[in-house]
Design a protein around this motif. Sequence first.
Motif, PDB file in Angstrom:
ATOM      1  N   LEU A 121     -12.083  33.244  50.960  1.00 55.00           N
ATOM      2  CA  LEU A 121     -13.102  34.038  50.907  1.00 55.00           C
ATOM      3  C   LEU A 121     -14.065  33.764  52.090  1.00 55.00           C
ATOM      4  O   LEU A 121     -14.263  35.083  52.447  1.00 55.00           O
ATOM      5  CB  LEU A 121     -13.799  34.046  49.509  1.00 55.00           C
ATOM      6  CG  LEU A 121     -13.041  34.411  48.205  1.00 55.00           C
ATOM      7  CD1 LEU A 121     -13.752  33.949  47.044  1.00 55.00           C
ATOM      8  CD2 LEU A 121     -12.660  35.895  48.216  1.00 55.00           C
ATOM      9  N   ALA A 122     -14.163  32.867  52.513  1.00 57.82           N
ATOM     10  CA  ALA A 122     -15.026  32.564  53.569  1.00 57.82           C
ATOM     11  C   ALA A 122     -14.404  33.002  54.789  1.00 57.82           C
ATOM     12  O   ALA A 122     -15.200  33.708  55.601  1.00 57.82           O
ATOM     13  CB  ALA A 122     -15.370  31.180  53.888  1.00 57.82           C
ATOM     14  N   ALA A 123     -13.019  33.305  55.183  1.00 60.68           N
ATOM     15  CA  ALA A 123     -12.347  33.674  56.064  1.00 60.68           C
ATOM     16  C   ALA A 123     -12.397  35.173  56.324  1.00 60.68           C
ATOM     17  O   ALA A 123     -12.406  35.672  57.321  1.00 60.68           O
ATOM     18  CB  ALA A 123     -10.953  33.015  56.265  1.00 60.68           C
ATOM     19  N   ASP A 145      -9.523  41.024  57.776  1.00 59.54           N
ATOM     20  CA  ASP A 145      -9.524  42.584  56.647  1.00 59.54           C
ATOM     21  C   ASP A 145      -8.494  41.655  55.629  1.00 59.54           C
ATOM     22  O   ASP A 145      -8.666  42.146  54.623  1.00 59.54           O
ATOM     23  CB  ASP A 145      -8.802  43.464  57.448  1.00 59.54           C
ATOM     24  CG  ASP A 145      -9.773  44.214  58.439  1.00 59.54           C
ATOM     25  OD1 ASP A 145     -10.990  44.610  58.009  1.00 59.54           O
ATOM     26  OD2 ASP A 145      -9.541  44.090  59.532  1.00 59.54           O
ATOM     27  N   VAL A 146      -7.277  40.684  56.300  1.00 60.08           N
ATOM     28  CA  VAL A 146      -6.574  40.272  55.273  1.00 60.08           C
ATOM     29  C   VAL A 146      -6.822  38.624  55.669  1.00 60.08           C
ATOM     30  O   VAL A 146      -6.582  38.096  56.701  1.00 60.08           O
ATOM     31  CB  VAL A 146      -5.426  40.863  55.437  1.00 60.08           C
ATOM     32  CG1 VAL A 146      -4.196  40.110  54.479  1.00 60.08           C
ATOM     33  CG2 VAL A 146      -5.241  42.314  55.240  1.00 60.08           C
ATOM     34  N   VAL A 147      -6.699  37.957  54.497  1.00 60.82           N
ATOM     35  CA  VAL A 147      -6.570  36.385  54.766  1.00 60.82           C
ATOM     36  C   VAL A 147      -5.510  36.042  54.175  1.00 60.82           C
ATOM     37  O   VAL A 147      -5.184  36.291  52.780  1.00 60.82           O
ATOM     38  CB  VAL A 147      -7.841  35.835  54.173  1.00 60.82           C
ATOM     39  CG1 VAL A 147      -7.935  34.291  54.383  1.00 60.82           C
ATOM     40  CG2 VAL A 147      -9.271  36.238  55.039  1.00 60.82           C
ATOM     41  N   ILE A 148      -4.670  35.017  54.540  1.00 62.80           N
ATOM     42  CA  ILE A 148      -3.284  34.715  54.035  1.00 62.80           C
ATOM     43  C   ILE A 148      -3.696  33.117  53.842  1.00 62.80           C
ATOM     44  O   ILE A 148      -3.779  32.457  54.909  1.00 62.80           O
ATOM     45  CB  ILE A 148      -2.057  34.997  54.918  1.00 62.80           C
ATOM     46  CG1 ILE A 148      -1.894  36.188  54.940  1.00 62.80           C
ATOM     47  CG2 ILE A 148      -0.902  34.307  54.280  1.00 62.80           C
ATOM     48  CD1 ILE A 148      -0.806  37.057  55.901  1.00 62.80           C
ATOM     49  N   VAL A 162      -5.811  40.173  60.569  1.00 63.06           N
ATOM     50  CA  VAL A 162      -4.989  39.090  59.565  1.00 63.06           C
ATOM     51  C   VAL A 162      -5.265  37.698  60.173  1.00 63.06           C
ATOM     52  O   VAL A 162      -5.026  37.479  61.109  1.00 63.06           O
ATOM     53  CB  VAL A 162      -3.493  39.443  59.432  1.00 63.06           C
ATOM     54  CG1 VAL A 162      -3.033  38.686  58.413  1.00 63.06           C
ATOM     55  CG2 VAL A 162      -3.293  40.930  59.015  1.00 63.06           C
ATOM     56  N   VAL A 163      -5.678  36.968  59.263  1.00 59.64           N
ATOM     57  CA  VAL A 163      -5.983  35.702  59.394  1.00 59.64           C
ATOM     58  C   VAL A 163      -5.415  34.588  58.678  1.00 59.64           C
ATOM     59  O   VAL A 163      -5.237  35.067  57.391  1.00 59.64           O
ATOM     60  CB  VAL A 163      -7.705  35.288  59.407  1.00 59.64           C
ATOM     61  CG1 VAL A 163      -8.023  34.048  59.359  1.00 59.64           C
ATOM     62  CG2 VAL A 163      -8.399  36.186  60.381  1.00 59.64           C
ATOM     63  N   GLU A 164      -4.839  33.505  59.123  1.00 58.20           N
ATOM     64  CA  GLU A 164      -4.086  32.575  58.321  1.00 58.20           C
ATOM     65  C   GLU A 164      -4.924  31.302  58.252  1.00 58.20           C
ATOM     66  O   GLU A 164      -5.477  30.821  59.161  1.00 58.20           O
ATOM     67  CB  GLU A 164      -2.849  32.117  58.892  1.00 58.20           C
ATOM     68  CG  GLU A 164      -1.857  33.408  58.991  1.00 58.20           C
ATOM     69  CD  GLU A 164      -0.573  32.992  59.338  1.00 58.20           C
ATOM     70  OE1 GLU A 164       0.359  32.815  58.806  1.00 58.20           O
ATOM     71  OE2 GLU A 164      -0.427  32.822  60.587  1.00 58.20           O
TER      72      GLU A 164
END
Length: 263
Positions: free
Chosen positions: A114-116, A121-124, A205-207
């Motif tokens: 959630l912090a990321a 827009d999308v966190v994986i 998109v962040v992992e």
Amino acid sequence: MTTTQREPVTRVAVLIPTYNERENLPGIIARVRSTVPGADVLVLDDSSPDGTGQIADDLAGSDPQVRVVHRAVKEGLGKAYLAGFARVLDEGYDAIVEMDADGSHLPEQLPSLLAALGDADVVIGARWVRGGEVRNWPARRKVLSVGANVYTKVLLGMPVNDATAGYRVYRASALRTMGLQGVESQGYCFQIDLTLRAVRAGLTVVEVPITFVEREVGVSKMGRDIVREALTSVTRWGIEHRVGQLRSLAGRARGRQPVGERS
């Protein structure tokens, strides 16, 4: 690089699809509610014959932040999530979490995801990145997952290392942008499909590395049909992607020709 200012996330819905998860569900919900007290939980039960739906109802009866959607038939992960997305989007949530009920996705890692979202827009929640980890998987399962992700990344040209991951968070605005009406995928393929739609929509998109823990109770839903669907669909999408690239290159080459040399 300029960072896009994103709206703060205040309302979070955690979607948990279930099918025969009566042993696992109470513990997972308790851990989610303890870790992220402000989040609401929506259980999506596909008429589990083991009574998971009733257990979910009992949990909802004692906690107003837990609700249940009873689906008439077992239609698979993708259909369950799409139904959940539609409901929570209508209800005005800012962020929507995908989480398995079997304990493989640790609720204690949800705050990091959630912090990321502040820069995404999308966190994986990714296993196959630096800092990611998988526990209690046999070597064959690891090879299958890593191979599927490498194949997907190369064929589709996506800058994502774990496109098959099922622990993730979407901004509501992202889901509205991605064109979910045409999604028919299930299982691994559903996650790849949504990742591809996010990337092609120009979303960030962040992992985030996570620890994935194989279930201790119950039976995995992973089967040959799910693997076959992913392989077939990714191959088709990859061919379409490469053909599109070739056509684009050919078009640019024709545009660079001197006027007198064009046919």
